[in-house]
Design an enzyme around this catalytic site. Structure first.
Site, PDB file in Angstrom:
ATOM      1  N   GLY A   1      55.051  30.006 -25.119  1.00  0.00           N
ATOM      2  CA  GLY A   1      53.801  30.487 -25.719  1.00  0.00           C
ATOM      3  C   GLY A   1      52.688  29.458 -25.642  1.00  0.00           C
TER       4      GLY A   1
ATOM      5  N   GLY B   1      49.973  26.909 -29.279  1.00  0.00           N
ATOM      6  CA  GLY B   1      50.949  26.243 -28.406  1.00  0.00           C
ATOM      7  C   GLY B   1      50.321  25.028 -27.728  1.00  0.00           C
TER       8      GLY B   1
ATOM      9  CG  ASN C   1      50.339  34.908 -38.011  1.00  0.00           C
ATOM     10  OD1 ASN C   1      50.252  33.855 -38.656  1.00  0.00           O
ATOM     11  ND2 ASN C   1      49.318  35.450 -37.385  1.00  0.00           N
TER      12      ASN C   1
ATOM     13  CB  ALA D   1      43.230  26.355 -31.699  1.00  0.00           C
TER      14      ALA D   1
ATOM     15  NE  ARG E   1      44.647  29.985 -22.059  1.00  0.00           N
ATOM     16  CZ  ARG E   1      45.694  30.123 -21.285  1.00  0.00           C
ATOM     17  NH1 ARG E   1      46.856  30.420 -21.809  1.00  0.00           N
ATOM     18  NH2 ARG E   1      45.599  29.962 -19.987  1.00  0.00           N
TER      19      ARG E   1
ATOM     20  CE  LYS F   1      49.401  31.602 -40.733  1.00  0.00           C
ATOM     21  NZ  LYS F   1      48.077  32.195 -40.843  1.00  0.00           N
TER      22      LYS F   1
ATOM     23  CG  ASN G   1      48.272  36.164 -42.064  1.00  0.00           C
ATOM     24  OD1 ASN G   1      49.142  35.377 -41.771  1.00  0.00           O
ATOM     25  ND2 ASN G   1      47.000  35.883 -41.873  1.00  0.00           N
TER      26      ASN G   1
ATOM     27  CG  ASN H   1      38.809  36.861 -41.556  1.00  0.00           C
ATOM     28  OD1 ASN H   1      39.062  37.912 -40.984  1.00  0.00           O
ATOM     29  ND2 ASN H   1      39.453  35.741 -41.296  1.00  0.00           N
TER      30      ASN H   1
HETATM   31  O1  KPL Z   1      45.555  33.813 -40.269  1.00  0.00           O
HETATM   32  C1  KPL Z   1      44.614  34.564 -40.179  1.00  0.00           C
HETATM   33  C2  KPL Z   1      44.633  35.553 -39.077  1.00  0.00           C
HETATM   34  O2  KPL Z   1      43.585  36.017 -38.641  1.00  0.00           O
HETATM   35  O3  KPL Z   1      45.742  35.861 -38.615  1.00  0.00           O
HETATM   36  C3  KPL Z   1      43.497  34.510 -41.205  1.00  0.00           C
HETATM   37  C4  KPL Z   1      43.877  33.557 -42.323  1.00  0.00           C
HETATM   38  C5  KPL Z   1      43.251  35.876 -41.765  1.00  0.00           C
HETATM   39  C6  KPL Z   1      42.251  33.920 -40.612  1.00  0.00           C
HETATM   40  O4  KPL Z   1      41.620  34.751 -39.698  1.00  0.00           O
END
Ligand code: KPL
Length: 295
Positions: free
Chosen positions: A8, A13, A94, A119, A121, A177, A181, A195
């Site tokens: 990845g 990555g 995630n 980050a 790309r 997290k 999300n 957001n």
């Molecule tokens: O982790 C995120 C995502 O977009 O997956 C957040 C925290 C919502 C930031 O954009």
């Protein structure tokens, strides 16, 4: 020098490769057709060259770092597992489902990680857009061998461009997290907004309702989330106000979303514990409807 196989080579990555390349040889496994390697990371107004190469050989690999999307983990790793079942693995993605799946395939071998680095790309280059930290640990429900744990300590004990920390309770970090999300990503994906829109008063009661469901699911699973979860969600929405969430970006690019990895484990846990999850279910269906054909 150790040889790490990275799966990845996207934005995160690339940051991991940049962080590890002074102390390990980084080889990238082409887990799908068309995998290409960015050449540089731009951070702090400096350009850093990435020292890595593509490989299709699994010989001489000492450890594996998986940074692909949650949706790709199973497809990308399954063919490698028989040959790399004796080396330590680290999974950074995630959600919660793919990590548990990988730990079940490789008992005692898989460390979990979570990052707040930002980050993006852009073709051949990666832009480091937000300095955060990366936490690595052994999940309590899937304990790792001494060899794997030592590798985790080695990863986190040396200084590099990223802050890598050993985390004694990585499961809680991933749950926190996941909770954020699970609220921000579906709403922004369905309403096609940045957001920051979630800080508007009109979203307050929906965010509170979702957070209540997530809190009771976490409690039933023995996980302690921050009491003021809805406030925390709004803080993150404000802090990343100009971001388009990863789920919105996936929808806009016509890619599969990480909805199953993010809401899937919450809905399954709600079901297991006989809890109501009507709002989570609503957003799950709403995201699924955006992509009926690729499911
Ligand atoms: O982790 C995120 C995502 O977009 O997956 C957040 C925290 C919502 C930031 O954009």
């Amino acid at each position: 020098m150790a040889t790490i196989l990275l799966i990845g080579p996207g934005a995160i990555g690339s940051l991991m490769a940049w962080s590890l390349q002074d102390r390990a040889t980084i080889k990238v496994y082409a887990h799908r057709a068309g995998v290409s390697l960015p050449g540089t990371v731009e951070s702090d107004e400096a350009t850093h060259r990435l020292l890595w190469s593509l490989t299709d050989s699994l010989d001489g690999i000492d450890a594996v770092v998986v940074c692909c999307k949650a949706t790709q983990i199973e497809r990308a790793t399954l063919p490698l597992i028989p040959q790399l079942s004796n080396v330590p693995w680290l999974v950074l993605c995630n959600g919660l489902g793919p990590q548990a799946w990988l730990s079940e395939q490789l008992p005692g071998q898989v460390l979990w990680a979570s990052t707040t680095e930002g980050a993006g790309r852009f073709g051949d280059r990666v832009q480091h857009t937000g300095v955060g930290e990366t936490r690595i640990g052994s999940p309590a429900q899937y304990p790792v061998s001494a060899k794997t744990e030592n590798w985790g300590h080695w990863l986190t004990s040396q200084t590099g461009p990223l802050e890598l920390h050993w985390e004694p309770d990585i499961t809680s970090v991933l749950w926190r997290k996941l909770a954020i999300n699970a609220v921000i990503n579906p709403i922004t994906a369905v309403h096609k907004c940045q957001n920051g829109a979630l800080a508007e008063p009109q979203w307050q009661s929906e965010i509170s309702a979702l957070c209540e469901e997530i809190q009771s699911i976490a409690r039933a699973c023995g996980v302690q989330l921050p009491e003021a979860l809805a406030e925390r969600v709004i803080q993150v929405a404000k802090a990343t106000r100009r971001n388009r969430s990863s789920m919105l970006t996936d929808i806009e690019a016509g890619r599969e979303t990480e909805i199953d990895a993010i809401l899937g484990p919450l809905l399954c846990a709600a079901d297991r514990h006989g809890l109501s999850a009507a709002r989570l279910q609503y957003w799950y269906q709403a995201v699924i409807r955006l992509h009926p054909l690729i499911r």
